[in-house]
Design an enzyme around this catalytic site. Sequence first.
Site, mmCIF file in Angstrom:
data_model
loop_
_atom_site.group_PDB
_atom_site.id
_atom_site.type_symbol
_atom_site.label_atom_id
_atom_site.label_comp_id
_atom_site.label_asym_id
_atom_site.label_seq_id
_atom_site.Cartn_x
_atom_site.Cartn_y
_atom_site.Cartn_z
ATOM 1 N N ARG A 162 -58.513 -47.888 -97.998
ATOM 2 C CA ARG A 162 -58.210 -47.924 -96.574
ATOM 3 C C ARG A 162 -58.171 -49.398 -96.152
ATOM 4 O O ARG A 162 -58.831 -50.241 -96.772
ATOM 5 C CB ARG A 162 -59.271 -47.181 -95.762
ATOM 6 C CG ARG A 162 -59.422 -45.708 -96.134
ATOM 7 C CD ARG A 162 -60.571 -45.080 -95.347
ATOM 8 N NE ARG A 162 -60.703 -43.646 -95.619
ATOM 9 C CZ ARG A 162 -61.513 -43.132 -96.544
ATOM 10 N NH1 ARG A 162 -62.278 -43.924 -97.281
ATOM 11 N NH2 ARG A 162 -61.576 -41.819 -96.737
ATOM 12 N N LYS A 185 -65.986 -43.949 -95.803
ATOM 13 C CA LYS A 185 -66.431 -43.191 -94.633
ATOM 14 C C LYS A 185 -67.744 -42.474 -94.930
ATOM 15 O O LYS A 185 -67.950 -41.957 -96.021
ATOM 16 C CB LYS A 185 -65.363 -42.170 -94.232
ATOM 17 C CG LYS A 185 -64.124 -42.793 -93.610
ATOM 18 C CD LYS A 185 -63.170 -41.721 -93.121
ATOM 19 C CE LYS A 185 -61.967 -42.311 -92.404
ATOM 20 N NZ LYS A 185 -61.041 -41.272 -91.924
ATOM 21 N N HIS A 253 -51.400 -47.732 -94.085
ATOM 22 C CA HIS A 253 -52.020 -46.528 -94.641
ATOM 23 C C HIS A 253 -51.074 -45.797 -95.591
ATOM 24 O O HIS A 253 -51.522 -45.049 -96.462
ATOM 25 C CB HIS A 253 -52.456 -45.595 -93.514
ATOM 26 C CG HIS A 253 -53.589 -44.696 -93.894
ATOM 27 N ND1 HIS A 253 -54.812 -45.174 -94.342
ATOM 28 C CD2 HIS A 253 -53.700 -43.341 -93.920
ATOM 29 C CE1 HIS A 253 -55.611 -44.151 -94.611
ATOM 30 N NE2 HIS A 253 -54.961 -43.042 -94.360
ATOM 31 N N ARG A 256 -51.810 -46.338 -99.222
ATOM 32 C CA ARG A 256 -52.863 -45.465 -99.766
ATOM 33 C C ARG A 256 -52.296 -44.089 -100.103
ATOM 34 O O ARG A 256 -52.588 -43.524 -101.156
ATOM 35 C CB ARG A 256 -53.996 -45.365 -98.742
ATOM 36 C CG ARG A 256 -55.115 -44.401 -99.086
ATOM 37 C CD ARG A 256 -56.233 -44.569 -98.062
ATOM 38 N NE ARG A 256 -57.099 -43.409 -97.953
ATOM 39 C CZ ARG A 256 -58.169 -43.203 -98.683
ATOM 40 N NH1 ARG A 256 -58.485 -44.053 -99.642
ATOM 41 N NH2 ARG A 256 -58.927 -42.136 -98.492
ATOM 42 N N HIS A 279 -62.441 -38.972 -100.668
ATOM 43 C CA HIS A 279 -62.380 -37.809 -99.793
ATOM 44 C C HIS A 279 -63.626 -36.953 -100.001
ATOM 45 O O HIS A 279 -63.998 -36.649 -101.138
ATOM 46 C CB HIS A 279 -61.140 -36.961 -100.105
ATOM 47 C CG HIS A 279 -59.872 -37.561 -99.597
ATOM 48 N ND1 HIS A 279 -58.631 -37.196 -100.068
ATOM 49 C CD2 HIS A 279 -59.636 -38.516 -98.660
ATOM 50 C CE1 HIS A 279 -57.702 -37.883 -99.440
ATOM 51 N NE2 HIS A 279 -58.289 -38.687 -98.577
ATOM 52 N N TYR A 288 -51.765 -33.769 -100.716
ATOM 53 C CA TYR A 288 -50.797 -34.516 -101.521
ATOM 54 C C TYR A 288 -49.989 -33.609 -102.440
ATOM 55 O O TYR A 288 -48.901 -33.976 -102.862
ATOM 56 C CB TYR A 288 -51.520 -35.585 -102.339
ATOM 57 C CG TYR A 288 -52.112 -36.657 -101.458
ATOM 58 C CD1 TYR A 288 -51.316 -37.651 -100.906
ATOM 59 C CD2 TYR A 288 -53.464 -36.647 -101.133
ATOM 60 C CE1 TYR A 288 -51.855 -38.612 -100.069
ATOM 61 C CE2 TYR A 288 -54.007 -37.601 -100.293
ATOM 62 C CZ TYR A 288 -53.193 -38.585 -99.770
ATOM 63 O OH TYR A 288 -53.722 -39.530 -98.929
#
Length: 308
Positions: A162, A185, A253, A256, A279, A288
């Site tokens: 990110r 995150k 982004h 990524r 994730h 994806y």
Amino acid sequence: MTLALSPAARDALEAWLAARRAIDGSAEATITAYRGDVTEFIAFMTEYRGEAQGLAPLSRIDTRDMRAWMARMRGGGVGARSMARKLSAVKGFYGWLAEREGFEPTAVLSARAPRFQKKLPRPMDEGAAREMIGTVEVQASEPWIAARDVAVVTLLYGCGLRTGEALGLTGAALPLGAALRIVGKGGKERLVPVLPAARDAVARYAELCPHDLTAEAPLFRGVRGGALNPRIVRQVTEKARMQLGLPATATPHAFRHSFATHLLASGGDLRAIQELLGHASLSTTQAYTAVDGAHLMRVYAEAHPKAR
């Protein structure tokens, strides 16, 4: 809107946000969004119900109140995706507050967000990604800035970082090794392999950078030596994609997204890609598979006996 909060409600909100920082490791941008959403909600209730929303009035919010708030938001142009985010913040605060104060939060927690179609990532193809990096390199006025911009976008594409993760690196990362330890995150750590191209790009930037890249200081610097602003990265990529005639979806982004999609297209394992991207849920990574549907159909057509 902050003035619409009673001291008790404001204290409760700040205590909840502090808990989110400590327990979830929420990023400051997320905390700011939570604060704004919940403050906006309480401000509406103050106006709608005609009384200051201290803890006692907040505990009495009912289904009609919730419907009125959601109708006001939607009528004011708030989209379904944003509405879902706001409602999620309000529910999070209410669940915590109800447990602390001992009241029944069903009216708030049972409110249903409007449905919306999740936007799938829009990756660039491999050629466009390479062209973007090459264009970024030639558009800066100074060699060290060009090297910096190339290093950043190469990390986004080559490591699937990110923007905030790349800009969060410090001089302690130098020289880059075979892998980078990234804190993403929620404070989740992951180990990301570093391609030779990314190592070379960062090494060239470090060699040319006129600022002292100490271990504690940000790795990527602005012109005056401060931490590089994410807005600059957006501007750099926007200029490059406009020069190349690429769509507006060619954002930082998107590098990524492209990283993940190209790995999947090359036969990468979905769970491994989940780990590389950081994730928390495999369902996030599974988006994806829809993006790369064309590749999957080609594989099917070439491999399945009935398709030939």
